[in-house]
Design an enzyme around this catalytic site. Structure first.
Site, PDB file in Angstrom:
ATOM      1  CD  GLU A 142      -2.303   3.191   1.287  1.00 38.63           C
ATOM      2  OE1 GLU A 142      -1.126   2.886   1.504  1.00 38.63           O
ATOM      3  OE2 GLU A 142      -3.138   2.393   0.843  1.00 38.63           O
ATOM      4  CG  ASN A 170      -0.936  -3.896   2.131  1.00 37.13           C
ATOM      5  OD1 ASN A 170      -1.128  -5.112   2.128  1.00 37.13           O
ATOM      6  ND2 ASN A 170      -1.634  -3.058   1.373  1.00 37.13           N
ATOM      7  CD  GLU A 173      -3.436  -2.592  -4.214  1.00 33.79           C
ATOM      8  OE1 GLU A 173      -3.314  -3.573  -3.451  1.00 33.79           O
ATOM      9  OE2 GLU A 173      -2.490  -1.821  -4.473  1.00 33.79           O
ATOM     10  CG  HIS A 232      -5.402  -1.159   0.066  1.00 30.49           C
ATOM     11  ND1 HIS A 232      -5.274  -1.160  -1.305  1.00 30.49           N
ATOM     12  CD2 HIS A 232      -4.217  -0.756   0.560  1.00 30.49           C
ATOM     13  CE1 HIS A 232      -4.034  -0.776  -1.612  1.00 30.49           C
ATOM     14  NE2 HIS A 232      -3.377  -0.529  -0.498  1.00 30.49           N
ATOM     15  CB  SER A 255       5.692   5.665  -4.064  1.00 31.69           C
ATOM     16  OG  SER A 255       5.017   5.029  -5.144  1.00 31.69           O
ATOM     17  N   GLY A 262       2.341   2.216  -5.633  1.00 26.35           N
ATOM     18  CA  GLY A 262       3.062   1.313  -6.530  1.00 26.35           C
ATOM     19  C   GLY A 262       3.606   1.974  -7.781  1.00 26.35           C
ATOM     20  CE  LYS A 319      -0.100  -2.850  -1.926  1.00 24.36           C
ATOM     21  NZ  LYS A 319      -0.115  -1.839  -2.962  1.00 24.36           N
TER      22      LYS A 319
HETATM   23  P1  PGA Z   1       3.298   1.070  -2.223  1.00 27.90           P
HETATM   24  O1  PGA Z   1       1.831   0.599  -1.708  1.00 27.90           O
HETATM   25  O2  PGA Z   1       4.108   1.394  -0.989  1.00 27.90           O
HETATM   26  O3  PGA Z   1       3.843  -0.123  -2.958  1.00 27.90           O
HETATM   27  O4  PGA Z   1       3.102   2.271  -3.078  1.00 27.90           O
HETATM   28  C1  PGA Z   1       1.190   1.246  -0.643  1.00 27.90           C
HETATM   29  C2  PGA Z   1      -0.106   0.559  -0.308  1.00 27.90           C
HETATM   30  O5  PGA Z   1      -0.842   0.150  -1.222  1.00 27.90           O
HETATM   31  O6  PGA Z   1      -0.474   0.417   0.887  1.00 27.90           O
END
Ligand code: PGA
Length: 256
Positions: A166, A9, A96, A94, A213, A172, A11
């Site tokens: 997640e 992803n 976010e 997601h 992560s 992140g 983003k």
């Molecule tokens: P990350 O994000 O691997 O940077 O922790 C995962 C995600 O939001 O799908």
């Protein structure tokens, strides 16, 4: 047996030229890892040029979002039918999108119905925040998100789903969930909920990813867990080491 699926992803990262250059550089490497479904989720504007670049490739594309309506006065939105020839998957719900753009369980549920109706495979994201985790309500919260996102979906539709667990506190942050804890939520809570909703067959067929992560060094630890079928990866999917991460997921001994 469920086929593993590793999805990146991006983003809100990479312009169209950057996306093309990056995918051209990793395409052959990804193509050689045939035992896993390989998915890249770039920003909307890069989907068409990348679909062209990947037209004879086994590497698949995902959108990072879409709207649930077919067409009309929804300024700034993208309809499922617009994605149909550009990508095979769509990430829905997601954290976010839930946190920054006010997406609700109900909205995610509408999008899951719309995606399935357009033969797009939804990657449905669920996961608790730190406060919920520390309060010990993860299991109930995640089970509730799964039920709400999948309300009214048939068993036949459900078999086509991918779910991504997640935990928000792991996204992140460099602080991944332990493989044990991820297996508990994915195997016991999520697959258990799917069993109640759809029965044994579909529950065993649905692929469930871990996200938060994930990197080259820890991906195999997650993949070793019996109910974890893949990873949804943010930051680590933006670098050329993405090929190594994907390979390590299914060939843990490979030192490349
Ligand atoms: P990350 O994000 O691997 O940077 O922790 C995962 C995600 O939001 O799908």
């Amino acid at each position: 047996m469920r086929r593993p699926i590793i999805a990146g992803n991006w983003k809100m990262n990479k312009t169209i030229p950057e996306a093309l250059e990056f995918v051209a550089s990793i395409k052959d490497g990804l193509e050689a890892i045939e035992e896993v479904d390989r998915v890249i989720a770039p920003p909307f504007v890069a989907l068409a040029p990348l679909a062209d670049l990947l037209k004879d490739s086994q590497v698949n594309l995902a959108a990072q979002n879409m709207y649930s309506e077919e067409e009309g006065a929804y300024t700034g939105e993208i309809a499922p039918g617009m994605l149909a020839r550009l990508c095979q998957y769509v990430i829905l719900g997601h954290s976010e999108r839930r946190a920054c753009f006010g997406e609700t369980n109900e909205g995610v549920n509408k999008k899951v119905h719309a995606a399935l109706a357009h033969d797009l495979t939804p990657i449905v994201c669920v996961g608790e925040n730190l406060e919920q985790n520390e309060a010990g309500i993860t299991d109930a919260f995640v089970a509730g998100q799964v039920r709400a996102a999948l309300e009214g979906i048939s068993a036949a539709g459900a078999e086509r789903l991918v779910i991504a667990y997640e935990p928000i506190w792991a996204i992140g942050t460099g602080r991944a969930c332990s493989p044990d804890a991820a297996q508990h939520v994915i195997g016991t809570v999520i697959r258990g909920t799917l069993r109640e909703l759809f029965g044994e067959g579909p529950a065993e067929a649905i692929r469930i990813q871990y996200g938060g992560s994930v990197k080259t060094e820890n991906v195999a630890d997650f993949m070793r867990e019996p109910d974890i079928d893949g990873a949804l990866v943010g930051g680590a999917s933006l670098r050329t080491s993405w090929v190594d991460l994907t390979r390590r997921a299914v060939r843990p001994e490979s030192g490349e």
